[in-house]
Design a protein around this motif. Structure first.
Motif, PDB file in Angstrom:
ATOM      1  N   GLU A  44       0.830  -1.203   0.000  1.00  0.00           N
ATOM      2  CA  GLU A  44       0.000   0.000   0.000  1.00  0.00           C
ATOM      3  C   GLU A  44       0.861   1.247   0.000  1.00  0.00           C
ATOM      4  O   GLU A  44       1.964   1.278   0.547  1.00  0.00           O
ATOM      5  N   LEU A  45       0.308   2.287  -0.615  1.00  0.00           N
ATOM      6  CA  LEU A  45       0.972   3.590  -0.630  1.00  0.00           C
ATOM      7  C   LEU A  45       0.835   4.229   0.743  1.00  0.00           C
ATOM      8  O   LEU A  45      -0.261   4.325   1.291  1.00  0.00           O
ATOM      9  N   VAL A  46       1.944   4.678   1.292  1.00  0.00           N
ATOM     10  CA  VAL A  46       1.946   5.340   2.589  1.00  0.00           C
ATOM     11  C   VAL A  46       1.963   6.858   2.430  1.00  0.00           C
ATOM     12  O   VAL A  46       1.166   7.572   3.049  1.00  0.00           O
ATOM     13  N   ALA A  47       2.889   7.346   1.610  1.00  0.00           N
ATOM     14  CA  ALA A  47       3.032   8.788   1.431  1.00  0.00           C
ATOM     15  C   ALA A  47       3.769   9.060   0.128  1.00  0.00           C
ATOM     16  O   ALA A  47       4.567   8.234  -0.316  1.00  0.00           O
ATOM     17  N   LEU A  48       3.485  10.209  -0.455  1.00  0.00           N
ATOM     18  CA  LEU A  48       4.216  10.605  -1.642  1.00  0.00           C
ATOM     19  C   LEU A  48       4.504  12.096  -1.605  1.00  0.00           C
ATOM     20  O   LEU A  48       3.834  12.857  -0.892  1.00  0.00           O
ATOM     21  N   ILE A  49       5.511  12.499  -2.379  1.00  0.00           N
ATOM     22  CA  ILE A  49       5.880  13.899  -2.446  1.00  0.00           C
ATOM     23  C   ILE A  49       6.275  14.213  -3.880  1.00  0.00           C
ATOM     24  O   ILE A  49       7.066  13.486  -4.492  1.00  0.00           O
ATOM     25  N   SER A  50       5.716  15.284  -4.393  1.00  0.00           N
ATOM     26  CA  SER A  50       6.016  15.681  -5.762  1.00  0.00           C
ATOM     27  C   SER A  50       7.360  16.391  -5.824  1.00  0.00           C
ATOM     28  O   SER A  50       7.966  16.717  -4.797  1.00  0.00           O
ATOM     29  N   SER A  51       7.816  16.653  -7.030  1.00  0.00           N
ATOM     30  CA  SER A  51       9.085  17.367  -7.186  1.00  0.00           C
ATOM     31  C   SER A  51       8.995  18.777  -6.617  1.00  0.00           C
ATOM     32  O   SER A  51      10.009  19.346  -6.212  1.00  0.00           O
ATOM     33  N   GLY A  52       7.779  19.301  -6.553  1.00  0.00           N
ATOM     34  CA  GLY A  52       7.585  20.630  -5.989  1.00  0.00           C
ATOM     35  C   GLY A  52       7.282  20.639  -4.511  1.00  0.00           C
ATOM     36  O   GLY A  52       7.067  21.709  -3.925  1.00  0.00           O
ATOM     37  N   GLY A  53       7.248  19.454  -3.894  1.00  0.00           N
ATOM     38  CA  GLY A  53       7.057  19.395  -2.449  1.00  0.00           C
ATOM     39  C   GLY A  53       5.632  19.167  -1.974  1.00  0.00           C
ATOM     40  O   GLY A  53       5.371  19.201  -0.775  1.00  0.00           O
ATOM     41  N   ILE A  54       4.721  18.922  -2.893  1.00  0.00           N
ATOM     42  CA  ILE A  54       3.337  18.628  -2.489  1.00  0.00           C
ATOM     43  C   ILE A  54       3.285  17.199  -1.961  1.00  0.00           C
ATOM     44  O   ILE A  54       3.809  16.279  -2.587  1.00  0.00           O
ATOM     45  N   THR A  55       2.640  17.030  -0.809  1.00  0.00           N
ATOM     46  CA  THR A  55       2.616  15.729  -0.152  1.00  0.00           C
ATOM     47  C   THR A  55       1.198  15.179  -0.038  1.00  0.00           C
ATOM     48  O   THR A  55       0.221  15.929  -0.060  1.00  0.00           O
ATOM     49  N   ASN A  56       1.146  13.859   0.116  1.00  0.00           N
ATOM     50  CA  ASN A  56      -0.130  13.199   0.350  1.00  0.00           C
ATOM     51  C   ASN A  56       0.141  11.956   1.180  1.00  0.00           C
ATOM     52  O   ASN A  56       1.212  11.342   1.040  1.00  0.00           O
ATOM     53  N   TYR A  57      -0.823  11.618   2.056  1.00  0.00           N
ATOM     54  CA  TYR A  57      -0.642  10.507   2.978  1.00  0.00           C
ATOM     55  C   TYR A  57      -1.878   9.615   3.007  1.00  0.00           C
ATOM     56  O   TYR A  57      -3.007  10.092   2.834  1.00  0.00           O
ATOM     57  N   VAL A  58      -1.653   8.353   3.294  1.00  0.00           N
ATOM     58  CA  VAL A  58      -2.779   7.472   3.579  1.00  0.00           C
ATOM     59  C   VAL A  58      -3.349   7.887   4.932  1.00  0.00           C
ATOM     60  O   VAL A  58      -2.622   8.373   5.810  1.00  0.00           O
ATOM     61  N   ASP A  59      -4.655   7.742   5.096  1.00  0.00           N
ATOM     62  CA  ASP A  59      -5.310   8.252   6.302  1.00  0.00           C
ATOM     63  C   ASP A  59      -4.710   7.680   7.586  1.00  0.00           C
ATOM     64  O   ASP A  59      -4.623   8.388   8.602  1.00  0.00           O
TER      65      ASP A  59
END
Length: 121
Positions: free
Chosen positions: A46-61
């Protein structure tokens, strides 16, 4: 041509912290999104967290407010700071990066081999 090497896993008690690192090396022109995944025994990755080249982040709840993803573009490295760890966070953690080898190639996904995180209760 490209290698991703994770480090920082280990055994920690519930409530503790760990910091994972993943360094990319080899033929790299640019890196787009970098991400951390995990796979517990008998479970799907499962995806835990990601970060774009520009620093935008997203997380699993399930990790919001406890984990923080960051990156150092000069070092081609992504980090995952994990606080308030729970036994259910136990898994092998993998990093993934979307990497362009040259200016004329599209990006490809590269994976590390994983690092084990074990959280004891």
């Amino acid at each position: 041509q490209v290698q991703l090497v994770e480090s920082g896993g280990g055994l920690v008690q519930a409530g503790g912290s760990l910091r994972l690192s993943c360094a990319a090396s080899g033929r790299i022109f640019s890196i787009n999104t970098m991400a951390w995944y995990r796979q517990a025994p008998g479970e799907q990755r499962e995806l835990v967290a990601l970060i774009s080249s520009g620093g935008i982040t997203n997380y699993v709840d399930s990790v919001k407010g406890r984990f923080t993803i960051s990156r150092d573009n000069a070092k081609n490295t992504v980090y995952l700071q994990m606080n308030s760890l729970k036994p259910e966070d136990t898994a092998v953690y993998y990093c993934k990066a979307e990497i362009r080898n040259t200016w004329y190639n599209g990006a490809m996904d590269y994976w590390g081999k994983g690092t084990l995180v074990t959280v004891s209760s």
